[in-house]
Design an enzyme around this catalytic site. Structure first.
Site, short mmCIF file in Angstrom:
data_model
loop_
_atom_site.label_atom_id
_atom_site.label_comp_id
_atom_site.label_asym_id
_atom_site.label_seq_id
_atom_site.Cartn_x
_atom_site.Cartn_y
_atom_site.Cartn_z
N GLY A 167 0.91 -1.10 0.30
CA GLY A 167 0.34 0.31 0.19
C GLY A 167 0.70 0.76 0.15
O GLY A 167 2.13 1.28 -0.62
N SER B 180 5.62 -5.53 -1.35
CA SER B 180 5.45 -3.99 -1.96
C SER B 180 6.25 -2.69 -0.56
O SER B 180 7.48 -3.25 0.05
CB SER B 180 4.29 -3.65 -2.63
N ALA B 181 5.17 -1.99 0.35
CA ALA B 181 5.20 -1.22 0.93
C ALA B 181 5.70 -2.28 2.47
O ALA B 181 6.91 -1.70 3.20
CB ALA B 181 4.30 -0.76 1.37
N HIS C 228 9.03 -3.27 -7.22
CA HIS C 228 8.36 -2.65 -8.83
C HIS C 228 9.34 -2.33 -9.42
O HIS C 228 8.80 -1.41 -10.08
CB HIS C 228 6.71 -2.00 -8.27
N GLU D 162 9.19 -7.01 -10.41
CA GLU D 162 7.92 -7.75 -9.72
C GLU D 162 8.01 -9.53 -10.25
O GLU D 162 7.94 -9.56 -11.53
CB GLU D 162 5.90 -6.64 -10.37
#
Lengths: 239, 239
Positions: free
Chosen positions: B91, B123-124, B160, B195
């Site tokens: 997020g 991700s985050a 990413h 990714e």
């Protein structure tokens, strides 16, 4: 209010040279001014203040306007207080904002702009003209003491605005999703400025320039598109 | 050091469902563990903690592992101290880090990981496992008190990770340029995770998993590509 601003999405559009696509608007903004003060703090690609100033100087010479980097002055605050006009170039927004605070230039710039000194920003220089840098695309490579920016306008800007690519396989958030996440925590409008777009502000009047429409995000509402013929002055009244 | 980490670039790759591409690695990480503690603070797309926890719960149920959101506990610090395993979802990285500080969870998480509690991030959640969040792609939608992160590893991550597109007309900085700007002001290595890529860390050993090579940026050096068969343990010794 006698502000005169030119907020440009990108210094360079695809296929044109540095500041080439906005030459007419620059001439118009700085009409009657002999020397513009340049702020090179955003250091695109990590280049030095001196190298960046040289680049800007060349572009302004082509247009017929003198330019001096703030790095050429002993007293940066005095340089701002005496500036006839100002141009803040693009690069990294966090680095730029941190330097503006470190060198105590926020208030002097606000005061000069309020008194009518013409201000031009490209990319990061457009970001810092807004309410906060909360909608920058840049990486947080240094830590500024706040994200509050120059607040020359009451909204936020997202330069280099990109529409979602229909055939993309990339799973990272789109620009629109990121701005919608911003609006979960912040109330001010966000203007997504596509490359080639500019906002020209004279007092309480604002006009979109350039070949594209602009995407406006208001908290809790669907994004809206505005053309250069549309009235967007209401965005200057945002609280 | 007995750390057990799985740092995943993205929760969802193109054409697969949520956490689908890393199911085997998740099973492997949380082997023998009945319930994983989920941290939903990053709120992708602005969704609520409850909705995000439900989504993670469903994915973990499919894999056969229980999951409970930290929002379901009265005392978040105690929840971390008693956790068998932890998953921090993706997020907004700024929002996530700010919440980790506000709820005073940084130290408890570091202590649990040092004692061998398995940690997974996507991700985050991968960003905050690094030295700082200085190489996140996210917008600074809230102001955390520092960019220093959990420092479970001595380098930074860029989830990413995207290669420059050869036919792009977009003039915004490429990911590589942004990371090189980061290295003008910061010394730690940066790992660009495409990714589908993951880093699996067991104590002082690290392995790249997934279909792609990874791009490693060391300050003052040209970027290097490492395949999953290459030795990348030296990155765990960065100071």
């Amino acid at each position: 209010m006698s502000r005169k601003l030119l907020l440009v999405s990108t210094s360079t559009t695809h296929g044109t040279g540095y500041l080439e696509h906005c030459e007419e608007e620059i001439k118009n903004l700085f009409e009657g001014i002999s020397t513009v003060l340049f702020i090179p703090f955003a250091r695109p690609g990590g280049i030095s203040h001196t190298a960046y100033t040289e680049k800007a100087k060349e572009a302004f010479a082509r247009i017929g306007i003198g330019l001096k980097g703030i790095n050429e002055f002993k007293d940066p605050v005095a340089a701002v207080q005496q500036a006839e006009g100002m141009f803040i170039g693009g690069g990294n927004t966090f680095l730029l904002l941190k330097q503006l605070y470190t060198q105590q230039l926020i208030k002097p710039i606000q005061e000069r702009v309020a008194k009518g000194m013409p201000y031009m920003g490209t990319s990061a220089g457009t970001n810092v003209a807004g309410r906060s840098i909360g909608t920058t695309n840049d990486m947080p490579i240094v830590f500024p003491k706040t994200f509050d920016a120059l607040q020359l306008v009451p909204f936020n800007l997202n330069p280099h605005y990109q529409d979602p690519e229909p055939n993309s396989t990339h799973m990272g958030e789109t620009r629109q999703t990121r701005i919608q996440e911003f609006h979960v925590h912040n109330t001010q409008p966000v203007i997504g400025l596509r490359e080639g777009s500019m906002l020209q502000i004279r007092g309480d009047k604002m006009q979109l320039l350039g070949p594209h429409s602009t995407r406006v995000f208001l908290q809790g509402q669907k994004p809206q598109e505005f053309k250069h013929t549309d009235d967007i002055n209401f965005l200057l009244d945002a609280v």
